[in-house]
Motif scaffolding. Structure first.
Motif, PDB file in Angstrom:
ATOM      1  N   ALA A 174     -52.340  43.478 -13.449  1.00 33.33           N
ATOM      2  CA  ALA A 174     -51.561  44.659 -13.453  1.00 33.33           C
ATOM      3  C   ALA A 174     -52.293  45.948 -12.867  1.00 33.33           C
ATOM      4  O   ALA A 174     -53.320  46.088 -12.752  1.00 33.33           O
ATOM      5  CB  ALA A 174     -51.274  44.927 -15.048  1.00 33.33           C
ATOM      6  N   SER A 175     -51.159  46.683 -12.119  1.00 33.50           N
ATOM      7  CA  SER A 175     -51.728  47.794 -11.617  1.00 33.50           C
ATOM      8  C   SER A 175     -50.930  48.944 -11.722  1.00 33.50           C
ATOM      9  O   SER A 175     -49.670  48.606 -11.390  1.00 33.50           O
ATOM     10  CB  SER A 175     -51.858  47.352 -10.133  1.00 33.50           C
ATOM     11  N   SER A 176     -51.294  50.079 -12.075  1.00 39.32           N
ATOM     12  CA  SER A 176     -50.340  51.291 -11.900  1.00 39.32           C
ATOM     13  C   SER A 176     -49.934  51.576 -10.752  1.00 39.32           C
ATOM     14  O   SER A 176     -48.620  52.524 -10.439  1.00 39.32           O
ATOM     15  CB  SER A 176     -50.961  52.236 -12.900  1.00 39.32           C
ATOM     16  N   LEU A 177     -50.806  51.462  -9.877  1.00 44.44           N
ATOM     17  CA  LEU A 177     -50.365  51.664  -8.344  1.00 44.44           C
ATOM     18  C   LEU A 177     -49.150  51.031  -7.978  1.00 44.44           C
ATOM     19  O   LEU A 177     -48.268  51.549  -7.304  1.00 44.44           O
ATOM     20  CB  LEU A 177     -51.500  51.308  -7.242  1.00 44.44           C
ATOM     21  N   LEU A 178     -49.077  49.744  -8.286  1.00 47.13           N
ATOM     22  CA  LEU A 178     -47.783  48.911  -7.759  1.00 47.13           C
ATOM     23  C   LEU A 178     -46.564  49.473  -8.618  1.00 47.13           C
ATOM     24  O   LEU A 178     -45.543  49.394  -8.151  1.00 47.13           O
ATOM     25  CB  LEU A 178     -48.127  47.404  -8.119  1.00 47.13           C
ATOM     26  N   SER A 179     -46.873  49.444 -10.132  1.00 47.53           N
ATOM     27  CA  SER A 179     -45.664  49.994 -10.894  1.00 47.53           C
ATOM     28  C   SER A 179     -45.094  51.523 -10.278  1.00 47.53           C
ATOM     29  O   SER A 179     -43.870  51.548 -10.263  1.00 47.53           O
ATOM     30  CB  SER A 179     -46.350  50.049 -12.252  1.00 47.53           C
ATOM     31  N   TRP A 180     -46.137  52.348 -10.131  1.00 51.26           N
ATOM     32  CA  TRP A 180     -45.472  53.642  -9.573  1.00 51.26           C
ATOM     33  C   TRP A 180     -44.961  53.655  -8.236  1.00 51.26           C
ATOM     34  O   TRP A 180     -43.825  54.130  -7.876  1.00 51.26           O
ATOM     35  CB  TRP A 180     -46.669  54.538  -9.317  1.00 51.26           C
ATOM     36  N   SER A 181     -45.352  52.467  -7.279  1.00 49.55           N
ATOM     37  CA  SER A 181     -44.805  52.406  -6.021  1.00 49.55           C
ATOM     38  C   SER A 181     -43.312  51.769  -6.207  1.00 49.55           C
ATOM     39  O   SER A 181     -42.337  52.338  -5.611  1.00 49.55           O
ATOM     40  CB  SER A 181     -45.702  51.335  -5.246  1.00 49.55           C
ATOM     41  N   GLY A 182     -43.027  50.777  -7.188  1.00 44.46           N
ATOM     42  CA  GLY A 182     -42.037  50.331  -7.238  1.00 44.46           C
ATOM     43  C   GLY A 182     -40.740  51.556  -7.896  1.00 44.46           C
ATOM     44  O   GLY A 182     -39.697  51.527  -7.539  1.00 44.46           O
ATOM     45  N   TRP A 183     -41.240  52.056  -8.913  1.00 44.39           N
ATOM     46  CA  TRP A 183     -40.410  53.065  -9.478  1.00 44.39           C
ATOM     47  C   TRP A 183     -40.053  54.235  -8.445  1.00 44.39           C
ATOM     48  O   TRP A 183     -39.014  54.880  -8.485  1.00 44.39           O
ATOM     49  CB  TRP A 183     -41.049  53.767 -10.665  1.00 44.39           C
ATOM     50  N   LEU A 184     -41.051  54.380  -7.642  1.00 46.56           N
ATOM     51  CA  LEU A 184     -40.789  55.655  -6.397  1.00 46.56           C
ATOM     52  C   LEU A 184     -39.942  55.172  -5.426  1.00 46.56           C
ATOM     53  O   LEU A 184     -38.960  55.765  -5.065  1.00 46.56           O
ATOM     54  CB  LEU A 184     -41.927  56.262  -6.030  1.00 46.56           C
ATOM     55  N   MET A 185     -39.973  53.823  -5.331  1.00 48.50           N
ATOM     56  CA  MET A 185     -39.044  53.285  -4.158  1.00 48.50           C
ATOM     57  C   MET A 185     -37.498  53.407  -4.479  1.00 48.50           C
ATOM     58  O   MET A 185     -36.697  53.465  -4.042  1.00 48.50           O
ATOM     59  CB  MET A 185     -39.603  51.808  -3.833  1.00 48.50           C
ATOM     60  N   LEU A 186     -37.537  52.746  -5.956  1.00 49.17           N
ATOM     61  CA  LEU A 186     -36.132  52.902  -6.476  1.00 49.17           C
ATOM     62  C   LEU A 186     -35.619  54.279  -6.659  1.00 49.17           C
ATOM     63  O   LEU A 186     -34.455  54.405  -6.060  1.00 49.17           O
ATOM     64  CB  LEU A 186     -36.184  52.222  -7.920  1.00 49.17           C
ATOM     65  N   THR A 187     -36.473  55.273  -6.889  1.00 46.37           N
ATOM     66  CA  THR A 187     -36.063  56.502  -7.002  1.00 46.37           C
ATOM     67  C   THR A 187     -35.607  57.191  -5.712  1.00 46.37           C
ATOM     68  O   THR A 187     -34.547  57.863  -5.448  1.00 46.37           O
ATOM     69  CB  THR A 187     -37.077  57.512  -7.734  1.00 46.37           C
ATOM     70  N   GLY A 188     -36.554  56.765  -4.479  1.00 51.30           N
ATOM     71  CA  GLY A 188     -36.166  57.085  -3.207  1.00 51.30           C
ATOM     72  C   GLY A 188     -34.727  56.584  -2.697  1.00 51.30           C
ATOM     73  O   GLY A 188     -33.972  57.327  -2.053  1.00 51.30           O
ATOM     74  N   ILE A 189     -34.385  55.379  -3.172  1.00 53.85           N
ATOM     75  CA  ILE A 189     -33.169  54.795  -2.808  1.00 53.85           C
ATOM     76  C   ILE A 189     -31.988  55.613  -3.283  1.00 53.85           C
ATOM     77  O   ILE A 189     -30.815  56.063  -2.580  1.00 53.85           O
ATOM     78  CB  ILE A 189     -32.874  53.224  -3.358  1.00 53.85           C
ATOM     79  N   ILE A 190     -32.096  56.003  -4.828  1.00 51.96           N
ATOM     80  CA  ILE A 190     -31.000  56.699  -5.304  1.00 51.96           C
ATOM     81  C   ILE A 190     -30.864  58.044  -4.543  1.00 51.96           C
ATOM     82  O   ILE A 190     -29.918  58.448  -4.356  1.00 51.96           O
ATOM     83  CB  ILE A 190     -31.473  56.878  -6.935  1.00 51.96           C
ATOM     84  N   LEU A 191     -32.209  58.738  -4.600  1.00 54.31           N
ATOM     85  CA  LEU A 191     -31.879  60.065  -3.993  1.00 54.31           C
ATOM     86  C   LEU A 191     -31.717  60.112  -2.543  1.00 54.31           C
ATOM     87  O   LEU A 191     -30.857  60.818  -1.985  1.00 54.31           O
ATOM     88  CB  LEU A 191     -33.254  60.731  -4.073  1.00 54.31           C
ATOM     89  N   PHE A 192     -32.368  59.329  -1.790  1.00 53.25           N
ATOM     90  CA  PHE A 192     -32.046  59.285  -0.229  1.00 53.25           C
ATOM     91  C   PHE A 192     -30.701  58.627   0.123  1.00 53.25           C
ATOM     92  O   PHE A 192     -29.801  59.336   0.782  1.00 53.25           O
ATOM     93  CB  PHE A 192     -33.235  58.477   0.494  1.00 53.25           C
ATOM     94  N   SER A 193     -30.784  57.553  -0.141  1.00 49.51           N
ATOM     95  CA  SER A 193     -29.367  56.852   0.281  1.00 49.51           C
ATOM     96  C   SER A 193     -28.046  57.292  -0.499  1.00 49.51           C
ATOM     97  O   SER A 193     -27.152  57.592   0.071  1.00 49.51           O
ATOM     98  CB  SER A 193     -29.657  55.268   0.016  1.00 49.51           C
ATOM     99  N   GLY A 194     -28.174  57.459  -1.651  1.00 53.72           N
ATOM    100  CA  GLY A 194     -27.283  58.152  -2.529  1.00 53.72           C
ATOM    101  C   GLY A 194     -26.781  59.417  -2.072  1.00 53.72           C
ATOM    102  O   GLY A 194     -25.641  59.583  -1.930  1.00 53.72           O
ATOM    103  N   SER A 195     -27.700  60.220  -1.818  1.00 57.68           N
ATOM    104  CA  SER A 195     -27.055  61.569  -1.280  1.00 57.68           C
ATOM    105  C   SER A 195     -26.472  61.442   0.193  1.00 57.68           C
ATOM    106  O   SER A 195     -25.715  62.055   0.519  1.00 57.68           O
ATOM    107  CB  SER A 195     -28.380  62.687  -1.153  1.00 57.68           C
ATOM    108  N   ALA A 242     -40.328  60.375  -1.810  1.00 52.96           N
ATOM    109  CA  ALA A 242     -40.479  59.133  -2.762  1.00 52.96           C
ATOM    110  C   ALA A 242     -40.791  57.940  -2.012  1.00 52.96           C
ATOM    111  O   ALA A 242     -41.627  57.394  -2.467  1.00 52.96           O
ATOM    112  CB  ALA A 242     -39.264  59.209  -3.843  1.00 52.96           C
ATOM    113  N   PHE A 243     -40.044  57.531  -0.922  1.00 53.87           N
ATOM    114  CA  PHE A 243     -40.406  56.410  -0.270  1.00 53.87           C
ATOM    115  C   PHE A 243     -41.754  56.680   0.354  1.00 53.87           C
ATOM    116  O   PHE A 243     -42.616  55.649   0.336  1.00 53.87           O
ATOM    117  CB  PHE A 243     -39.330  56.398   0.805  1.00 53.87           C
ATOM    118  N   LEU A 244     -42.025  57.720   1.033  1.00 50.11           N
ATOM    119  CA  LEU A 244     -43.425  58.069   1.484  1.00 50.11           C
ATOM    120  C   LEU A 244     -44.456  57.704   0.473  1.00 50.11           C
ATOM    121  O   LEU A 244     -45.510  57.075   0.783  1.00 50.11           O
ATOM    122  CB  LEU A 244     -43.848  59.350   2.227  1.00 50.11           C
ATOM    123  N   ILE A 245     -44.507  58.200  -0.641  1.00 49.34           N
ATOM    124  CA  ILE A 245     -45.424  58.189  -1.498  1.00 49.34           C
ATOM    125  C   ILE A 245     -45.498  56.617  -2.143  1.00 49.34           C
ATOM    126  O   ILE A 245     -46.609  56.108  -2.168  1.00 49.34           O
ATOM    127  CB  ILE A 245     -45.324  59.044  -2.714  1.00 49.34           C
TER     128      ILE A 245
END
Length: 123
Positions: free
Chosen positions: A64-85, A107-110
């Motif tokens: 388990a790694s918080s780096l991976l978890s944060w990476s995944g949640w930020l990627m999902l957030t990026g999809i919603i904000l970037f593509s959605g907008s 969010a994608f970059l991070i």
């Protein structure tokens, strides 16, 4: 985490459907510049859907790694904000929505940066 694979697969499915919708239903209804904006949203959604699936596979195969978890949640957030907008901008023409798009890009970059840090530390 199984959730990242599921979210990735859902977003890949949506990207294919939205790409087809843009190519067939919106082709004659949108100005060419807005059709390009729509295509950009689809492209980024698909690439990051695949990124989510990769993160989900990694989470299932490494400690388990918080780096991976944060990476995944930020990627999902990026999809919603970037593509959605971009989708909403394309069909509405409301240019102020373009101000949201860079937040998704950040969010994608991070998310990718966190994945790099994870790989350097743990793989």
């Amino acid at each position: 985490m199984k959730a990242f694979i599921i979210f990735g697969a859902i977003n890949a499915l949506l990207a294919v459907g939205l790409g087809a919708f843009g190519a067939h239903a919106l082709e004659d209804k949108l100005e060419p510049k807005y059709l390009e904006v729509w295509k950009t949203g689809v492209t980024y959604q698909m690439f990051h859907a695949l990124g989510l699936i990769a993160i989900g596979i990694l989470v299932g195969n490494v400690p388990a790694s918080s780096l991976l978890s944060w990476s995944g949640w930020l990627m999902l957030t990026g999809i919603i904000l970037f593509s959605g907008s971009l989708y909403i901008l394309s069909i509405s023409g409301i240019k102020v929505l373009g101000a949201i798009t860079p937040l998704g890009g950040v969010a994608f970059l991070i998310s990718w940066l966190l994945l790099i840090i994870f790989a350097v530390k743990h793989l």
